[in-house]
Design a protein around this motif. Structure first.
Motif, PDB file in Angstrom:
ATOM      1  N   GLY A  17       0.796  -1.217   0.000  1.00 11.43           N
ATOM      2  CA  GLY A  17       0.000   0.000   0.000  1.00 11.43           C
ATOM      3  C   GLY A  17       0.829   1.267   0.000  1.00 11.43           C
ATOM      4  O   GLY A  17       0.279   2.369   0.214  1.00 11.43           O
ATOM      5  N   ASP A  34      -0.373   4.154  -2.202  1.00  9.36           N
ATOM      6  CA  ASP A  34      -1.535   4.841  -1.642  1.00  9.36           C
ATOM      7  C   ASP A  34      -1.125   5.825  -0.553  1.00  9.36           C
ATOM      8  O   ASP A  34      -1.705   6.915  -0.435  1.00  9.36           O
ATOM      9  CB  ASP A  34      -2.521   3.823  -1.062  1.00  9.36           C
ATOM     10  N   ASP A  65       0.156   8.870  -2.162  1.00  9.42           N
ATOM     11  CA  ASP A  65      -0.969   9.672  -2.640  1.00  9.42           C
ATOM     12  C   ASP A  65      -1.577  10.478  -1.497  1.00  9.42           C
ATOM     13  O   ASP A  65      -1.890  11.673  -1.660  1.00  9.42           O
ATOM     14  CB  ASP A  65      -2.039   8.772  -3.260  1.00  9.42           C
ATOM     15  N   ARG A  66      -1.769   9.839  -0.349  1.00  8.40           N
ATOM     16  CA  ARG A  66      -2.345  10.527   0.805  1.00  8.40           C
ATOM     17  C   ARG A  66      -1.498  11.732   1.211  1.00  8.40           C
ATOM     18  O   ARG A  66      -2.014  12.760   1.644  1.00  8.40           O
ATOM     19  CB  ARG A  66      -2.466   9.571   1.995  1.00  8.40           C
TER      20      ARG A  66
END
Length: 367
Positions: free
Chosen positions: A25, A28, A31-32
């Motif tokens: 992950g 992700d 991205d956060r």
């Protein structure tokens, strides 16, 4: 007034993901955090993991910087900052132990790059706002919320190649964070719960990890404990143990986790007579023992951890230098620290003798 009495607890602004396969992950998490071009930080020994992370994030990798070093020398931090600037990085991924995370913190401090941490040891430093830089034989530390990773990914699958020795010493390093948090002047019931549970988890997990490095349940348990213990250090003030280890590491360049492992039982023997609540919590966490200092000493022996500062390369004549360095900087501690008491503590740690309270009769231990 509440049954616990008044207290303050400041939660740290971090995101933690834990579990086998958690590193999948990572994109992700980037991205956060809004990161588009990250520099991967690791030590030379873990360069293969750095390149694995680079492949995982693909085009968002600005490069791999495999030059993290223990105690974060200022020259190492400057070189990493220059590299990050040259490749236009807007953040970092630090994979590895305290050296990689510490280098990430240096880049978070200046020039302010956000860090995503992927720990592969059990030291727990990724959970703290504490940074350290070493120059001219002195380790300078500080606390700054800017150095906290924006996200931490705990994946036990990344730790299966961790040598048993490193598993043992980094785990006891984490225990040290919790132990000092229990008697810190700014501790709280929340911290006390986390500290006791963190020590309990590590006490259960570390023997299994050392016995079978492929035991993912045990490794996950060790990561859970390290997370809790690191969070405790992040929320409280450091005391004698950390001051001693910073002086030993910064001045003598002793290995970080090994030094914590040798010193911790001796500091506990000194401090716990003046910290009955901390002693009771550690006694429970370590299986209902009468003497937590002796139990930590025996845990290190059972795990095959180093027993003396002499074995780590310290010369006996350096004791006075370290005593002077520790006494020169004031810090909170539950029991008075005197030159004589500190000298005796360090001499026992240097020789590999069993830990005893300052002023008590002691007998040589197994080296």
């Amino acid at each position: 007034m509440s049954p616990t009495g008044p207290f303050t607890y400041q939660a740290l602004p971090m995101r933690v993901t834990m579990g086998a396969g958690a590193v999948a992950g990572l994109a992700d998490e980037l991205d956060r955090a809004g990161l588009r071009r990250v520099l991967v930080l690791c030590s030379p020994r873990q360069e293969h993991l750095g390149h694995a992370i680079a492949r995982l994030v693909g085009d968002r990798c600005a490069g791999v910087h495999p030059h993290a070093r223990t105690h974060v020398p200022v020259a190492t931090a400057k070189a990493a900052r220059a590299h990050a600037r040259d490749v236009g990085a807007d953040g970092c991924v630090a994979i590895g132990g305290g050296s990689a995370v510490g280098l990430g913190k240096a880049l978070a401090l200046e020039p302010g790059l956000p860090v995503v941490a992927v720990p592969t040891t059990y030291a727990g430093s990724e959970m703290t706002p504490v940074w350290g830089l070493t120059e001219n034989g002195r380790k300078r530390t500080g606390r700054d919320p800017r150095v906290l990773p924006v996200s931490v990914l705990y994946d036990p699958e990344l730790t299966v190649d961790l040598p048993a020795h490193v598993s043992a010493t980094s785990g006891i390093n984490a225990v040290a964070h919790a132990a000092e948090a229990l008697y810190a002047p700014d501790t709280s019931p929340v911290v006390a719960l986390m500290a006791e549970e963190g020590v309990r988890a590590l006490h259960r997990a570390l023997p299994a990890v050392v016995a079978d490095g492929s035991d993912l349940d045990a490794r996950a348990g060790a990561q859970y404990g390290a997370w809790l213990c690191g969070a405790c250090l992040g929320a409280t003030t450091m005391s004698l143990h950390h001051k001693l280890c910073h002086a030993l590491g910064g001045t003598l360049d002793l290995p970080h986790a090994d030094t914590h492992t040798v010193v911790l039982p001796h500091v506990l023997a000194h401090n716990l007579p003046a910290a009955p609540r901390a002693r009771a919590a550690l006694s429970r966490a370590l299986g209902g023992v009468d003497d937590p200092a002796a139990a930590v000493w025996e845990l290190g022996r059972a795990l095959g951890a180093p027993r003396s500062l002499r074995a780590l390369g310290m010369k006996k004549e350096s004791v006075g230098e370290i005593v002077g360095a520790v006494l020169a900087a004031p810090y909170a501690n539950p029991r008075e620290v005197t030159a004589d008491g500190l000298t005796g503590l360090l001499r026992r740690a240097w020789a590999g003798e069993e830990p005893v309270a300052a002023g008590a009769v002691h007998r040589p231990g197994r080296g």
